[in-house]
Every structure is written in structure tokens, then in C-alpha cells.
Design a protein around this motif. Structure first.
Motif, short mmCIF file in Angstrom:
data_model
loop_
_atom_site.label_atom_id
_atom_site.label_comp_id
_atom_site.label_asym_id
_atom_site.label_seq_id
_atom_site.Cartn_x
_atom_site.Cartn_y
_atom_site.Cartn_z
N LEU A 1 0.94 -1.53 -0.09
CA LEU A 1 0.07 0.18 0.16
C LEU A 1 0.90 1.46 -0.16
O LEU A 1 0.38 2.00 -0.23
N THR A 2 1.82 1.33 0.62
CA THR A 2 3.05 2.32 0.87
C THR A 2 4.14 2.63 -0.43
O THR A 2 3.35 3.72 -1.64
N ALA A 3 4.20 1.51 -1.09
CA ALA A 3 4.11 1.66 -2.83
C ALA A 3 3.23 1.92 -3.77
O ALA A 3 3.45 3.07 -4.80
N ALA A 4 1.85 1.03 -3.99
CA ALA A 4 1.38 1.72 -4.69
C ALA A 4 0.78 3.71 -4.56
O ALA A 4 0.31 3.83 -5.23
N SER A 5 1.21 3.93 -3.24
CA SER A 5 0.27 5.36 -2.76
C SER A 5 1.07 5.98 -3.53
O SER A 5 0.54 7.18 -4.42
N ALA A 6 1.69 6.36 -3.86
CA ALA A 6 2.91 7.29 -5.06
C ALA A 6 2.53 6.97 -6.40
O ALA A 6 3.43 7.67 -6.85
N GLU A 7 1.68 5.91 -7.46
CA GLU A 7 1.81 5.70 -8.05
C GLU A 7 0.48 5.20 -8.68
O GLU A 7 -0.02 5.72 -10.16
N PHE A 8 -0.17 5.30 -7.66
CA PHE A 8 -2.28 4.38 -8.31
C PHE A 8 -2.97 5.10 -7.32
O PHE A 8 -2.63 5.60 -6.19
N ASP A 9 -3.59 5.11 -8.03
CA ASP A 9 -5.06 6.01 -7.03
C ASP A 9 -6.05 5.19 -6.24
O ASP A 9 -6.76 5.04 -5.53
N ALA A 10 -5.53 3.29 -6.85
CA ALA A 10 -6.38 2.33 -6.72
C ALA A 10 -6.09 1.04 -6.27
O ALA A 10 -5.26 0.66 -7.26
N LEU A 11 -6.30 0.40 -5.09
CA LEU A 11 -5.46 -1.12 -5.11
C LEU A 11 -7.10 -1.63 -5.61
O LEU A 11 -7.56 -1.96 -4.51
N ILE A 12 -6.41 -2.53 -6.11
CA ILE A 12 -8.78 -3.89 -6.72
C ILE A 12 -7.48 -5.15 -5.86
O ILE A 12 -6.51 -5.50 -6.39
N THR A 13 -8.68 -5.17 -5.08
CA THR A 13 -7.78 -6.70 -4.39
C THR A 13 -9.32 -7.82 -4.07
O THR A 13 -10.27 -7.01 -3.99
N THR A 14 -9.13 -8.76 -4.19
CA THR A 14 -10.60 -9.86 -3.21
C THR A 14 -10.08 -10.11 -2.08
O THR A 14 -10.76 -10.82 -1.38
N ASP A 15 -8.96 -8.99 -1.09
CA ASP A 15 -8.27 -9.64 -0.17
C ASP A 15 -9.28 -9.28 1.20
O ASP A 15 -8.77 -7.63 1.54
N GLN A 16 -10.15 -9.89 1.62
CA GLN A 16 -11.05 -9.54 2.27
C GLN A 16 -10.63 -8.85 3.59
O GLN A 16 -10.80 -8.46 4.73
N GLY A 17 -9.05 -9.52 4.07
CA GLY A 17 -8.48 -8.84 4.94
C GLY A 17 -8.26 -7.42 5.23
O GLY A 17 -8.07 -6.81 6.31
N ILE A 18 -7.63 -6.63 4.20
CA ILE A 18 -7.07 -6.11 4.12
C ILE A 18 -7.55 -4.66 4.84
O ILE A 18 -7.21 -3.99 5.60
N PRO A 19 -9.30 -4.08 4.95
CA PRO A 19 -9.54 -2.93 5.67
C PRO A 19 -9.63 -3.55 7.16
O PRO A 19 -9.92 -2.83 8.39
N HIS A 20 -9.14 -5.39 7.02
CA HIS A 20 -9.33 -5.31 8.83
C HIS A 20 -7.78 -4.96 8.92
O HIS A 20 -8.10 -4.95 10.80
N GLN A 21 -7.18 -5.73 8.52
CA GLN A 21 -5.55 -5.91 8.68
C GLN A 21 -4.43 -3.87 8.34
O GLN A 21 -4.35 -3.84 9.34
N GLN A 22 -5.55 -3.37 7.97
CA GLN A 22 -4.89 -1.82 7.85
C GLN A 22 -5.16 -1.09 7.83
O GLN A 22 -7.13 -0.88 8.37
N ASN A 23 -4.45 -0.28 9.08
CA ASN A 23 -5.34 1.54 9.14
C ASN A 23 -5.01 2.61 7.68
O ASN A 23 -4.04 2.71 7.56
N LEU A 24 -6.01 2.00 6.71
CA LEU A 24 -6.21 2.77 5.39
C LEU A 24 -6.68 4.03 5.97
O LEU A 24 -5.80 4.66 3.92
N SER A 25 -6.19 4.75 6.48
CA SER A 25 -6.45 6.24 6.37
C SER A 25 -4.76 6.60 6.33
O SER A 25 -5.21 7.77 5.72
#
Length: 114
Positions: A40-64
């Protein structure tokens, strides 16, 4: 709009997002094997969105803390046959996903913010 397809996504989805969304895979960027926080750190510098099927990301990361939105595609599996029907709705809504938030695209009822 630039989007990164997570490692768990079929590479063939790249062409389904084109031309409205410039999509890349984690592997194309050379980021295979990066754990979610580093990715997410690397992608934030180049992309607007990460497209995933990983249901855990919202619970495992502080997305803000990331300058990237998450498009969570919720299908029976991460196979192209199950994800392809979700692509039109994901493309239509991807521009509305704000950094640090999750846009859920469901297989049975369209997307919902989450």
C-alpha cells in the motif's frame, strides 16, 4: 485513473479494465511478495486504487494512513470467470473511491461503500 491489481487477482483482468482504467499487476511493477502495508505504501505513490479480493485488508490495515483507495471485489472466487462480471461496475465506480477508503463491489448486488 491508475489502478493496481493485487497479487491475488488474475492478470487477464488488466485488459478488462482498459481503456477507462490504466491497470497494472503487482507482478508488472516488480512488487510480488510485498506484504499489504509495504504494498500500500509503494502503490500510494503511483496509483489511485488497489483492486483486490483480499477480504482482510480493511481489518488488517489502518487504511486512512494511505493515499490510495481500495476496490474490494467480492465474488465466489478470484477466478476470472467470477470476477469479470464485476468489472463494469468496478470501472464505473472506481473514480469515486477516496484515499483511505474501501469500495466494495458485490457479485449479487452491485457495489456498496464500506
Amino acid at each position: 485513473m491508475r489502478a493496481l491489481l493485487d497479487e491475488n487477482m488474475p492478470k487477464a483482468l488488466v485488459r478488462l479494465f482498459a481503456p477507462e482504467v490504466e491497470a497494472w499487476t503487482v507482478q508488472q511493477r516488480g512488487w510480488g511478495g510485498l506484504k499489504n502495508g509495504r504494498l500500500l505504501t509503494a502503490a500510494s505513490a503511483e496509483f489511485d486504487a488497489l483492486i483486490t479480493t483480499d477480504q482482510g485488508i480493511p481489518h488488517q490495515q489502518n487504511l486512512s494512513q494511505y493515499a490510495i483507495g481500495i476496490v474490494l471485489m467480492e465474488a465466489r472466487s478470484n477466478r476470472i470467470e467470477d470476477l469479470a462480471p464485476l468489472v463494469p461496475e468496478a470501472k464505473a465506480r472506481i473514480g469515486s473511491v477516496a484515499p483511505g477508503t474501501v469500495l466494495r463491489v458485490h457479485e449479487t448486488g452491485g457495489p456498496a461503500a464500506g
